[in-house]
Design a protein around this motif. Structure first.
Motif, short mmCIF file in Angstrom:
data_model
loop_
_atom_site.label_atom_id
_atom_site.label_comp_id
_atom_site.label_asym_id
_atom_site.label_seq_id
_atom_site.Cartn_x
_atom_site.Cartn_y
_atom_site.Cartn_z
N TRP A 25 0.85 -1.20 0.00
CA TRP A 25 0.00 0.00 0.00
C TRP A 25 0.88 1.25 0.00
N ARG A 26 0.70 2.08 -1.01
CA ARG A 26 1.47 3.32 -1.07
C ARG A 26 0.83 4.38 -0.17
N HIS A 27 1.66 5.23 0.38
CA HIS A 27 1.20 6.31 1.27
C HIS A 27 0.30 7.32 0.55
N GLN A 53 -7.35 10.40 2.05
CA GLN A 53 -7.13 9.23 1.19
C GLN A 53 -6.83 7.99 2.02
N ALA A 54 -5.95 8.16 3.00
CA ALA A 54 -5.57 7.04 3.85
C ALA A 54 -6.75 6.52 4.64
N GLN A 75 7.29 9.56 7.92
CA GLN A 75 5.99 9.92 8.48
C GLN A 75 4.83 9.80 7.49
N ARG A 76 5.07 9.97 6.20
CA ARG A 76 3.96 9.85 5.24
C ARG A 76 3.44 8.42 5.18
N VAL A 164 -0.21 -6.41 5.42
CA VAL A 164 -0.26 -5.10 4.76
C VAL A 164 1.07 -4.41 4.95
N VAL A 165 1.70 -4.03 3.85
CA VAL A 165 2.98 -3.34 3.84
C VAL A 165 2.74 -1.92 3.35
N VAL A 166 3.03 -0.94 4.20
CA VAL A 166 2.80 0.47 3.84
C VAL A 166 4.15 1.10 3.51
#
Length: 227
Positions: A25-27, A53-54, A75-76, A164-166
Motif C-alpha cells: 500500500w502506497r502512502h 485518502q488514507a 511519516q507519510r 499489509v505493507v505500507v
C-alpha cells in the motif's frame, strides 16, 4: 522458512501452498507529490487530502482482515498505516528497510529540475540501466533491503493470512519485481502506484503472483518519484 526463492519467485517444493497474501500500500498524498518534487528518503508529511485518502483506503483494506501491518518509518507512510491500525486494532511495526529510494542530489528537486540538471542520468535510468540517481541507491539495492523484510513478516502469518505493507511507490515496485522473480530491467513495466493505492501478491504453487496492481480507486495520475 519462506515458501519461495526470492531470486526466482519459485516455491521450495512444498506440495501445498498456504495462500497467504501481501498487500503493498502506497502512502497518501504529500505537498511534494503535488509539486512533482522528488522525495526519496526526505521525511515529508501527508496533506489533509492525503490523510483523507488514507482514511478511505483503510476502510476498504480493513475488510481484508489483515493479520499484521508493517510500514516505512517515514511519516507519510507511518501516518497512512496509522489509519488502518485505528480501525483494525493491529500494531504497526515500522522499519527503515521500507523507506523510499535514497536519491542523493535529486531529492528536493522538481521533475523539471532533474531533467535540466541530470538529463543524461535520468535518460539512462529510463532505459533500464543501473543508475545511482543523484548518487544514491540502485533499484536492486532497494529490493535487497525491502523484499527480505517483507518475507520475514510473511513467514509469521497463519495459513491464508494477509500482511499489509505500507511503503513508497518506488520501493513497492522494486519489491514486487523481486518477489515475482523478474529481472530488474523489467520492473519498470509494472508501472507506478497512485497515492494510497495498493497492489496484491498471492502465494501460489509456483511462488508469488500479482493479483491486483494500482487498485483502490478510479485511475488517477501517478504523482511521485516512481515516474
Amino acid at each position: 522458512m519462506s515458501t519461495i526463492d526470492t531470486g526466482k519467485g519459485a516455491s521450495t517444493g512444498r506440495e501445498k501452498h498456504t495462500g497467504r497474501k501481501i498487500v503493498l500500500w502506497r502512502h497518501g498524498q504529500t505537498a511534494w507529490n503535488l509539486e512533482r518534487r522528488f522525495q526519496g528518503s526526505t521525511d515529508i508529511e501527508l496533506t489533509e487530502a492525503g490523510v483523507a485518502q488514507a482514511r478511505r483506503a483503510a476502510r476498504l483494506l480493513a475488510s481484508l482482515q489483515p493479520e499484521a501491518i508493517v510500514a516505512s518509518d517515514l511519516q507519510r507512510a507511518a501516518a497512512t498505516a496509522a489509519e488502518l491500525a485505528a480501525i483494525t486494532g493491529l500494531p504497526v511495526e515500522h522499519d527503515a528497510a521500507l523507506r523510499e529510494t535514497y536519491a542523493g542530489a535529486w531529492q528536493g528537486l522538481t521533475h523539471e529540475e532533474i531533467l535540466e540538471k541530470y538529463g543524461e542520468q535520468y535518460a539512462a535510468w529510463k532505459r533500464g540501466e543501473a543508475v545511482r540517481r543523484g548518487g544514491g541507491e540502485l533499484e536492486t539495492e532497494v529490493a535487497d533491503r525491502a523484499a527480505p523484510l517483507v518475507l520475514k513478516h510473511v513467514d509469521r502469518l497463519s495459513e491464508g493470512g494477509t500482511l499489509v505493507v505500507v511503503s513508497h511507490g518506488g520501493t513497492i515496485r522494486t519489491t514486487i519485481g523481486r518477489l515475482l522473480g523478474l529481472e530488474s530491467f523489467y520492473w519498470e513495466g509494472l508501472g507506478g502506484l497512485s497515492n494510497c493505492c495498493w497492489s496484491v501478491l498471492g502465494e501460489g504453487a509456483r511462488g508469488w503472483r500479482l493479483m491486483e496492481h494500482n487498485a483502490g480507486t478510479l485511475p488517477e495520475p501517478v504523482l511521485g518519484d516512481d515516474v
